[in-house]
Design a protein around this motif. Structure first.
Motif, PDB file in Angstrom:
ATOM      1  N   TYR A 138      -9.192 -17.464  33.911  1.00  0.00           N
ATOM      2  CA  TYR A 138      -9.304 -18.090  32.582  1.00  0.00           C
ATOM      3  C   TYR A 138     -10.703 -18.633  32.309  1.00  0.00           C
ATOM      4  O   TYR A 138     -10.863 -19.584  31.555  1.00  0.00           O
ATOM      5  CB  TYR A 138      -8.222 -19.167  32.428  1.00  0.00           C
ATOM      6  N   TYR A 139     -11.684 -17.994  32.901  1.00  0.00           N
ATOM      7  CA  TYR A 139     -13.072 -18.428  32.736  1.00  0.00           C
ATOM      8  C   TYR A 139     -13.450 -18.581  31.258  1.00  0.00           C
ATOM      9  O   TYR A 139     -14.114 -19.547  30.875  1.00  0.00           O
ATOM     10  CB  TYR A 139     -13.996 -17.406  33.426  1.00  0.00           C
ATOM     11  N   ASN A 140     -12.971 -17.664  30.405  1.00  0.00           N
ATOM     12  CA  ASN A 140     -13.326 -17.701  28.978  1.00  0.00           C
ATOM     13  C   ASN A 140     -12.792 -18.936  28.266  1.00  0.00           C
ATOM     14  O   ASN A 140     -13.235 -19.269  27.179  1.00  0.00           O
ATOM     15  CB  ASN A 140     -12.790 -16.459  28.263  1.00  0.00           C
ATOM     16  N   HIS A 141     -11.809 -19.601  28.864  1.00  0.00           N
ATOM     17  CA  HIS A 141     -11.204 -20.779  28.209  1.00  0.00           C
ATOM     18  C   HIS A 141     -11.762 -22.102  28.722  1.00  0.00           C
ATOM     19  O   HIS A 141     -11.354 -23.155  28.262  1.00  0.00           O
ATOM     20  CB  HIS A 141      -9.688 -20.759  28.416  1.00  0.00           C
ATOM     21  N   TRP A 142     -12.629 -22.042  29.734  1.00  0.00           N
ATOM     22  CA  TRP A 142     -13.102 -23.291  30.361  1.00  0.00           C
ATOM     23  C   TRP A 142     -13.640 -24.265  29.323  1.00  0.00           C
ATOM     24  O   TRP A 142     -13.298 -25.457  29.358  1.00  0.00           O
ATOM     25  CB  TRP A 142     -14.201 -22.995  31.384  1.00  0.00           C
ATOM     26  N   HIS A 143     -14.487 -23.755  28.429  1.00  0.00           N
ATOM     27  CA  HIS A 143     -15.145 -24.622  27.463  1.00  0.00           C
ATOM     28  C   HIS A 143     -14.108 -25.333  26.599  1.00  0.00           C
ATOM     29  O   HIS A 143     -14.103 -26.561  26.484  1.00  0.00           O
ATOM     30  CB  HIS A 143     -16.108 -23.797  26.602  1.00  0.00           C
ATOM     31  N   GLU A 144     -13.197 -24.521  26.074  1.00  0.00           N
ATOM     32  CA  GLU A 144     -12.137 -25.021  25.191  1.00  0.00           C
ATOM     33  C   GLU A 144     -11.228 -26.025  25.926  1.00  0.00           C
ATOM     34  O   GLU A 144     -10.752 -26.997  25.347  1.00  0.00           O
ATOM     35  CB  GLU A 144     -11.393 -23.743  24.757  1.00  0.00           C
ATOM     36  N   TRP A 145     -10.977 -25.805  27.227  1.00  0.00           N
ATOM     37  CA  TRP A 145     -10.102 -26.693  27.999  1.00  0.00           C
ATOM     38  C   TRP A 145     -10.857 -27.866  28.631  1.00  0.00           C
ATOM     39  O   TRP A 145     -10.274 -28.657  29.385  1.00  0.00           O
ATOM     40  CB  TRP A 145      -9.387 -25.895  29.112  1.00  0.00           C
ATOM     41  N   GLY A 146     -12.137 -27.939  28.381  1.00  0.00           N
ATOM     42  CA  GLY A 146     -12.934 -29.043  28.918  1.00  0.00           C
ATOM     43  C   GLY A 146     -13.154 -28.946  30.424  1.00  0.00           C
ATOM     44  O   GLY A 146     -13.297 -29.966  31.108  1.00  0.00           O
ATOM     45  N   ILE A 147     -13.130 -27.716  30.955  1.00  0.00           N
ATOM     46  CA  ILE A 147     -13.375 -27.546  32.399  1.00  0.00           C
ATOM     47  C   ILE A 147     -14.866 -27.275  32.607  1.00  0.00           C
ATOM     48  O   ILE A 147     -15.429 -26.350  32.014  1.00  0.00           O
ATOM     49  CB  ILE A 147     -12.531 -26.384  32.980  1.00  0.00           C
ATOM     50  N   PHE A 148     -15.482 -28.124  33.426  1.00  0.00           N
ATOM     51  CA  PHE A 148     -16.899 -27.903  33.719  1.00  0.00           C
ATOM     52  C   PHE A 148     -17.033 -27.582  35.195  1.00  0.00           C
ATOM     53  O   PHE A 148     -17.130 -28.464  36.033  1.00  0.00           O
ATOM     54  CB  PHE A 148     -17.741 -29.128  33.335  1.00  0.00           C
ATOM     55  N   ALA A 149     -16.944 -26.309  35.508  1.00  0.00           N
ATOM     56  CA  ALA A 149     -17.092 -25.890  36.905  1.00  0.00           C
ATOM     57  C   ALA A 149     -18.135 -24.786  36.924  1.00  0.00           C
ATOM     58  O   ALA A 149     -18.654 -24.400  35.877  1.00  0.00           O
ATOM     59  CB  ALA A 149     -15.751 -25.395  37.435  1.00  0.00           C
ATOM     60  N   ARG A 150     -18.451 -24.317  38.124  1.00  0.00           N
ATOM     61  CA  ARG A 150     -19.436 -23.218  38.206  1.00  0.00           C
ATOM     62  C   ARG A 150     -18.721 -21.945  38.627  1.00  0.00           C
ATOM     63  O   ARG A 150     -18.032 -21.928  39.648  1.00  0.00           O
ATOM     64  CB  ARG A 150     -20.522 -23.601  39.215  1.00  0.00           C
ATOM     65  N   LEU A 151     -18.913 -20.918  37.828  1.00  0.00           N
ATOM     66  CA  LEU A 151     -18.222 -19.654  38.110  1.00  0.00           C
ATOM     67  C   LEU A 151     -18.659 -19.081  39.465  1.00  0.00           C
ATOM     68  O   LEU A 151     -17.827 -18.593  40.226  1.00  0.00           O
ATOM     69  CB  LEU A 151     -18.476 -18.630  36.995  1.00  0.00           C
ATOM     70  N   ASP A 152     -19.974 -19.210  39.770  1.00  0.00           N
ATOM     71  CA  ASP A 152     -20.436 -18.629  41.040  1.00  0.00           C
ATOM     72  C   ASP A 152     -19.781 -19.323  42.232  1.00  0.00           C
ATOM     73  O   ASP A 152     -19.365 -18.680  43.196  1.00  0.00           O
ATOM     74  CB  ASP A 152     -21.975 -18.659  41.131  1.00  0.00           C
ATOM     75  N   LEU A 153     -19.618 -20.667  42.116  1.00  0.00           N
ATOM     76  CA  LEU A 153     -18.980 -21.399  43.225  1.00  0.00           C
ATOM     77  C   LEU A 153     -17.490 -21.074  43.310  1.00  0.00           C
ATOM     78  O   LEU A 153     -16.917 -20.976  44.397  1.00  0.00           O
ATOM     79  CB  LEU A 153     -19.163 -22.905  43.043  1.00  0.00           C
ATOM     80  N   THR A 154     -16.867 -20.917  42.141  1.00  0.00           N
ATOM     81  CA  THR A 154     -15.439 -20.563  42.098  1.00  0.00           C
ATOM     82  C   THR A 154     -15.241 -19.211  42.787  1.00  0.00           C
ATOM     83  O   THR A 154     -14.346 -19.053  43.630  1.00  0.00           O
ATOM     84  CB  THR A 154     -14.969 -20.475  40.627  1.00  0.00           C
ATOM     85  N   ALA A 155     -16.106 -18.241  42.439  1.00  0.00           N
ATOM     86  CA  ALA A 155     -16.002 -16.902  43.028  1.00  0.00           C
ATOM     87  C   ALA A 155     -16.262 -16.957  44.538  1.00  0.00           C
ATOM     88  O   ALA A 155     -15.575 -16.301  45.323  1.00  0.00           O
ATOM     89  CB  ALA A 155     -16.998 -15.964  42.360  1.00  0.00           C
TER      90      ALA A 155
END
Ligand code: HEM
Length: 202
Positions: free
Chosen positions: A141-158
């Protein structure tokens, strides 16, 4: 000299179905995941992503059923960690097994996991699987992070998701080796198919 064995019913129907379905799903998630990771080409990237997502939802559904089953049957108690005979069991797998010593732990319906298994499977359930599911869903759900107020790093998640995948591969290798350490090489596998474990009688 032949050793007498007794049969104990260790794994109930749901548990066996859950175990093998989970194993199959994790293997297929690994195969499709490492294609997404660009380690090899098998299904093609698009198809691998589609399969990985479908398998992931199937795994999540299975986990929900498994949690429900463990809570309602009280079988979650099997995973309560204990240090009782932990060092004896660790010593057995490191040394005793090569000297034909007796296993210091006898399975029973009330306590089917030895202390080493309790720690390992608990870690699997409360650490590796949650990390893999959480990072996987975040990734999905990376595309929804902004809308859901999630501030994480995609590279770290991966990176965490890939690290979890390597942890699962390591678990798998050790787990399969451990299945061969029963009183015959296939005894534990048979028990997870039929539910009945043959254990040596004293
Ligand atoms: C419910 C559990 C899981 C979910 C929700 C999930 C989700 C995802 C998603 C969305 C991706 C990215 C796909 C893309 O790039 O579009 C991915 C990649 C990947 N997954 Fe999973 N996954 C799960 C479980 C697993 C398991 C169990 C394994 C290994 C056994 C695994 C291994 C991988 C690997 C290696 C990648 C590639 C990572 C990268 O290179 O960035 N996943 N997963």
């Amino acid at each position: 000299m032949t050793t007498a064995t007794i049969r104990v019913y260790l794994f109930k129907g749901f548990e066996r179905l859950w175990h093998w379905t989970q194993a199959l799903l994790i293997i297929l998630l690994g195969i499709t995941g490492f294609e997404i990771h660009n380690s090899y080409h098998l299904f093609g990237y698009q198809k691998a992503v589609m399969l990985h997502n479908t398998l992931a939802w199937a795994l999540i559904a299975l986990i929900v059923f498994a949690i429900f089953w463990h809570l309602t049957t009280g079988e979650w108690r099997q995973y309560v960690p204990t240090t009782e005979r932990l060092s004896a069991v660790a010593h057995y797998y490191a040394v005793g097994i090569f000297k034909n010593e007796k296993h210091p732990f006898k399975e029973s319906e009330a306590s089917k996991l030895n202390p080493l298994q309790r720690f390992t499977y608990l870690g699997f359930k409360i650490l590796i699987i949650p990390v893999q599911v959480t990072t996987g869903l975040l990734y999905m759900y990376y595309n929804h992070w902004h809308e859901w107020g999630i501030f994480a790093r995609l590279d770290l998640t991966a990176l965490l998701h890939t690290a979890g995948a390597f942890a699962l591969i390591s678990f798998f290798i050790v787990h399969v080796y451990m299945t061969t350490t029963g009183h015959t090489p296939l005894a534990h596998i048979k028990a997870m198919i039929t539910g009945w474990e043959e254990i040596e009688a004293d």
